[in-house]
Design a protein around this motif. Structure first.
Motif, PDB file in Angstrom:
ATOM      1  N   SER A  90      41.509 -62.173 -20.366  1.00 24.51           N
ATOM      2  CA  SER A  90      40.963 -62.779 -19.158  1.00 24.51           C
ATOM      3  C   SER A  90      40.845 -64.288 -19.318  1.00 24.51           C
ATOM      4  CB  SER A  90      39.571 -62.193 -18.851  1.00 24.51           C
ATOM      5  OG  SER A  90      39.643 -60.793 -18.681  1.00 24.51           O
ATOM      6  N   VAL A  91      40.802 -64.988 -18.167  1.00 25.11           N
ATOM      7  CA  VAL A  91      40.548 -66.430 -18.150  1.00 25.11           C
ATOM      8  C   VAL A  91      39.064 -66.643 -17.888  1.00 25.11           C
ATOM      9  CG1 VAL A  91      41.015 -68.608 -16.982  1.00 25.11           C
ATOM     10  CG2 VAL A  91      42.873 -66.964 -17.367  1.00 25.11           C
ATOM     11  N   VAL A  92      38.434 -67.393 -18.772  1.00 22.36           N
ATOM     12  CA  VAL A  92      37.000 -67.648 -18.672  1.00 22.36           C
ATOM     13  C   VAL A  92      36.786 -69.041 -18.091  1.00 22.36           C
ATOM     14  CG1 VAL A  92      34.832 -67.812 -19.945  1.00 22.36           C
ATOM     15  CG2 VAL A  92      36.576 -66.153 -20.648  1.00 22.36           C
ATOM     16  N   ALA A  93      35.923 -69.143 -17.078  1.00 18.96           N
ATOM     17  CA  ALA A  93      35.607 -70.428 -16.443  1.00 18.96           C
ATOM     18  C   ALA A  93      34.173 -70.816 -16.768  1.00 18.96           C
ATOM     19  CB  ALA A  93      35.806 -70.345 -14.945  1.00 18.96           C
ATOM     20  N   ALA A  96      32.448 -78.001 -17.026  1.00 20.65           N
ATOM     21  CA  ALA A  96      32.930 -79.000 -17.972  1.00 20.65           C
ATOM     22  C   ALA A  96      31.810 -79.974 -18.323  1.00 20.65           C
ATOM     23  CB  ALA A  96      34.118 -79.753 -17.368  1.00 20.65           C
ATOM     24  N   SER A  97      31.816 -80.446 -19.555  1.00 22.36           N
ATOM     25  CA  SER A  97      30.785 -81.388 -20.002  1.00 22.36           C
ATOM     26  C   SER A  97      31.134 -82.805 -19.554  1.00 22.36           C
ATOM     27  CB  SER A  97      30.661 -81.339 -21.526  1.00 22.36           C
ATOM     28  OG  SER A  97      31.871 -81.804 -22.119  1.00 22.36           O
ATOM     29  N   ASN A  98      30.186 -83.724 -19.743  1.00 26.06           N
ATOM     30  CA  ASN A  98      30.421 -85.120 -19.362  1.00 26.06           C
ATOM     31  C   ASN A  98      31.500 -85.773 -20.211  1.00 26.06           C
ATOM     32  OD1 ASN A  98      28.507 -85.048 -17.331  1.00 26.06           O
ATOM     33  ND2 ASN A  98      26.835 -85.745 -18.660  1.00 26.06           N
ATOM     34  N   THR A  99      31.688 -85.285 -21.422  1.00 24.68           N
ATOM     35  CA  THR A  99      32.757 -85.840 -22.260  1.00 24.68           C
ATOM     36  C   THR A  99      34.122 -85.309 -21.827  1.00 24.68           C
ATOM     37  OG1 THR A  99      32.404 -84.055 -23.872  1.00 24.68           O
ATOM     38  CG2 THR A  99      31.239 -86.133 -24.240  1.00 24.68           C
ATOM     39  N   GLU A 100      34.131 -84.105 -21.275  1.00 25.74           N
ATOM     40  CA  GLU A 100      35.389 -83.536 -20.796  1.00 25.74           C
ATOM     41  C   GLU A 100      35.773 -84.091 -19.432  1.00 25.74           C
ATOM     42  OE1 GLU A 100      35.032 -79.145 -22.946  1.00 25.74           O
ATOM     43  OE2 GLU A 100      33.986 -79.566 -21.055  1.00 25.74           O
ATOM     44  N   CYS A 101      34.793 -84.383 -18.594  1.00 26.07           N
ATOM     45  CA  CYS A 101      35.015 -85.025 -17.296  1.00 26.07           C
ATOM     46  C   CYS A 101      34.129 -86.262 -17.257  1.00 26.07           C
ATOM     47  CB  CYS A 101      34.676 -84.076 -16.147  1.00 26.07           C
ATOM     48  SG  CYS A 101      35.858 -82.737 -15.917  1.00 26.07           S
ATOM     49  N   THR A 102      34.695 -87.404 -17.654  1.00 25.29           N
ATOM     50  CA  THR A 102      33.913 -88.634 -17.766  1.00 25.29           C
ATOM     51  C   THR A 102      33.521 -89.175 -16.395  1.00 25.29           C
ATOM     52  OG1 THR A 102      35.934 -89.945 -17.805  1.00 25.29           O
ATOM     53  CG2 THR A 102      35.047 -89.239 -19.920  1.00 25.29           C
ATOM     54  N   GLY A 103      32.539 -90.023 -16.402  1.00 23.48           N
ATOM     55  CA  GLY A 103      32.085 -90.636 -15.157  1.00 23.48           C
ATOM     56  C   GLY A 103      31.044 -89.825 -14.436  1.00 23.48           C
ATOM     57  N   GLY A 104      30.623 -88.717 -15.018  1.00 21.66           N
ATOM     58  CA  GLY A 104      29.593 -87.900 -14.394  1.00 21.66           C
ATOM     59  C   GLY A 104      30.036 -87.205 -13.123  1.00 21.66           C
ATOM     60  N   GLY A 106      31.653 -84.359 -13.011  1.00 20.26           N
ATOM     61  CA  GLY A 106      31.576 -82.911 -13.174  1.00 20.26           C
ATOM     62  C   GLY A 106      32.933 -82.250 -12.977  1.00 20.26           C
ATOM     63  N   GLY A 107      32.954 -80.949 -13.254  1.00 26.30           N
ATOM     64  CA  GLY A 107      34.200 -80.206 -13.108  1.00 26.30           C
ATOM     65  C   GLY A 107      34.093 -78.827 -13.719  1.00 26.30           C
ATOM     66  N   THR A 108      35.228 -78.165 -13.898  1.00 27.20           N
ATOM     67  CA  THR A 108      35.267 -76.798 -14.421  1.00 27.20           C
ATOM     68  C   THR A 108      36.252 -76.733 -15.573  1.00 27.20           C
ATOM     69  OG1 THR A 108      34.822 -75.971 -12.195  1.00 27.20           O
ATOM     70  CG2 THR A 108      35.624 -74.374 -13.817  1.00 27.20           C
ATOM     71  N   LYS A 109      35.883 -75.956 -16.605  1.00 22.34           N
ATOM     72  CA  LYS A 109      36.730 -75.744 -17.770  1.00 22.34           C
ATOM     73  C   LYS A 109      37.279 -74.321 -17.730  1.00 22.34           C
ATOM     74  CE  LYS A 109      34.597 -75.434 -21.704  1.00 22.34           C
ATOM     75  NZ  LYS A 109      33.896 -75.832 -22.931  1.00 22.34           N
ATOM     76  N   PHE A 110      38.600 -74.179 -17.936  1.00 19.11           N
ATOM     77  CA  PHE A 110      39.244 -72.864 -17.932  1.00 19.11           C
ATOM     78  C   PHE A 110      39.881 -72.614 -19.295  1.00 19.11           C
ATOM     79  CE2 PHE A 110      39.322 -74.409 -13.576  1.00 19.11           C
ATOM     80  CZ  PHE A 110      38.824 -73.327 -12.871  1.00 19.11           C
ATOM     81  N   GLU A 111      39.704 -71.376 -19.801  1.00 21.32           N
ATOM     82  CA  GLU A 111      40.277 -71.055 -21.109  1.00 21.32           C
ATOM     83  C   GLU A 111      40.647 -69.577 -21.160  1.00 21.32           C
ATOM     84  OE1 GLU A 111      38.961 -70.958 -25.848  1.00 21.32           O
ATOM     85  OE2 GLU A 111      37.704 -71.959 -24.353  1.00 21.32           O
ATOM     86  N   SER A 115      41.619 -68.170 -26.892  1.00 19.73           N
ATOM     87  CA  SER A 115      42.750 -69.035 -27.224  1.00 19.73           C
ATOM     88  C   SER A 115      42.314 -70.334 -27.904  1.00 19.73           C
ATOM     89  CB  SER A 115      43.535 -69.386 -25.952  1.00 19.73           C
ATOM     90  OG  SER A 115      42.758 -70.198 -25.081  1.00 19.73           O
ATOM     91  N   GLY A 116      41.129 -70.821 -27.569  1.00 22.66           N
ATOM     92  CA  GLY A 116      40.656 -72.069 -28.158  1.00 22.66           C
ATOM     93  C   GLY A 116      41.317 -73.311 -27.594  1.00 22.66           C
ATOM     94  N   THR A 117      42.075 -73.193 -26.492  1.00 23.56           N
ATOM     95  CA  THR A 117      42.744 -74.356 -25.865  1.00 23.56           C
ATOM     96  C   THR A 117      42.359 -74.402 -24.390  1.00 23.56           C
ATOM     97  OG1 THR A 117      44.710 -72.992 -25.494  1.00 23.56           O
ATOM     98  CG2 THR A 117      44.690 -74.380 -27.467  1.00 23.56           C
ATOM     99  N   PRO A 118      41.209 -74.998 -24.073  1.00 27.45           N
ATOM    100  CA  PRO A 118      40.757 -75.041 -22.676  1.00 27.45           C
ATOM    101  C   PRO A 118      41.499 -76.099 -21.864  1.00 27.45           C
ATOM    102  CG  PRO A 118      39.201 -76.195 -24.071  1.00 27.45           C
ATOM    103  CD  PRO A 118      40.238 -75.606 -24.996  1.00 27.45           C
ATOM    104  N   SER A 119      41.469 -75.913 -20.548  1.00 27.93           N
ATOM    105  CA  SER A 119      41.976 -76.897 -19.600  1.00 27.93           C
ATOM    106  C   SER A 119      40.820 -77.320 -18.707  1.00 27.93           C
ATOM    107  CB  SER A 119      43.110 -76.310 -18.756  1.00 27.93           C
ATOM    108  OG  SER A 119      44.199 -75.933 -19.567  1.00 27.93           O
TER     109      SER A 119
END
Length: 266
Positions: A90-93, A96-104, A106-111, A115-119
């Protein structure tokens, strides 16, 4: 041929030679004990000659009919079923953290699970609404102005008001206010505009005269004090909300035109 044999061999010899001839034609051996050697050779010669004449192959016979259909083999048995494949992941959503989406933003992380390789899909930057309190930097607004034909009392000033649809963030100094006559093309500060297509460079206010009767070049005054006619002060240039054009001229005068103002870029 047979009469020749009969004459040479006589009745008994002829009978024996016929037998010998038949045996020769069938490929068998013959007993020739009652023939002389000369008779034997003669019979052999005649038998061989007759065999050659009768040994020619006959014409081909008619073609045979089709043979009987062969037996059909038995159908093979069904193969065995394959083994079941492994379950998909399955794909887990997650947020996203502030380091993953800079500028505050926000966003969503999919992995893919394990797999250990998120988008990351980050939210877009907030845009401006349709309403803005001041004209954005580098943006231009245009409009028109006019002053009617009027009898002139040389002791009184003549005014034409220009109001900006969207206020500026800061006033424009007089050295950045340019008047372009009706028969001219604007200078570079007015982006080569005309009265039909007014334009202005960032931080400039360009006023175009479509026509002018009896007036000299106007002065640009952003505001008057209530005591102007009594010697009050005024500020030249353009204010954040617009400007006032001051005309002087003949006893009867009139003018109208267009303008463009572009907000300064910091």
């Amino acid at each position: 041929m047979f009469s020749r044999i009969h004459q040479k061999l006589g009745n008994a010899g002829f009978a024996i030679s016929i037998v010998a001839l038949v045996l020769a034609l069938t490929g068998g051996a013959y007993a020739a004990g009652k023939l002389t050697g000369k008779q034997k050779k003669e019979v052999e010669k005649i038998a061989k000659k007759a065999a050659k004449k009768t040994a020619k192959p006959g014409p081909a016979g008619p073609a045979g009919g089709p043979g009987a259909k062969g037996d059909t083999g038995a159908a093979g048995s069904n193969g065995t079923n394959g083994t079941a494949g492994a379950n998909g992941k399955s794909v887990v959503a997650s947020a996203a953290s502030n380091t993953e989406c800079t500028g505050g933003v926000g966003g969503t992380k999919f992995e893919v699970e394990g797999s250990g390789t998120p988008s990351h899909v980050c939210n877009g930057k907030n845009g401006q609404t349709g309403f803005t309190a001041t004209l954005p930097p580098g943006q231009t607004e245009t409009g028109s102005w006019s002053i009617g034909l009027t009898a002139v009392n040389d002791n009184l000033p003549k005014y034409a008001a220009i109001s900006f649809p969207i206020p500026l963030a800061a006033p424009i100094a007089s050295d950045h206010v340019i008047h372009v006559k009706w028969d001219e093309v604007g200078p570079s500060e007015c982006e080569q505009g005309t009265s039909d297509a007014p334009a202005a460079a960032p931080g400039y206010f360009c006023v175009y005269s479509t026509t002018s009767e009896g007036f000299f070049t106007p002065s640009f005054l952003s505001a008057y004090t209530s005591g102007e006619l009594d010697g009050g002060s005024s500020v030249e240039g353009a204010g954040t909300s617009g400007a006032i054009l001051l005309f002087s001229g003949a006893e009867e005068a009139g003018a109208y035109g267009t303008f463009a103002v572009t907000a300064a870029v910091e």
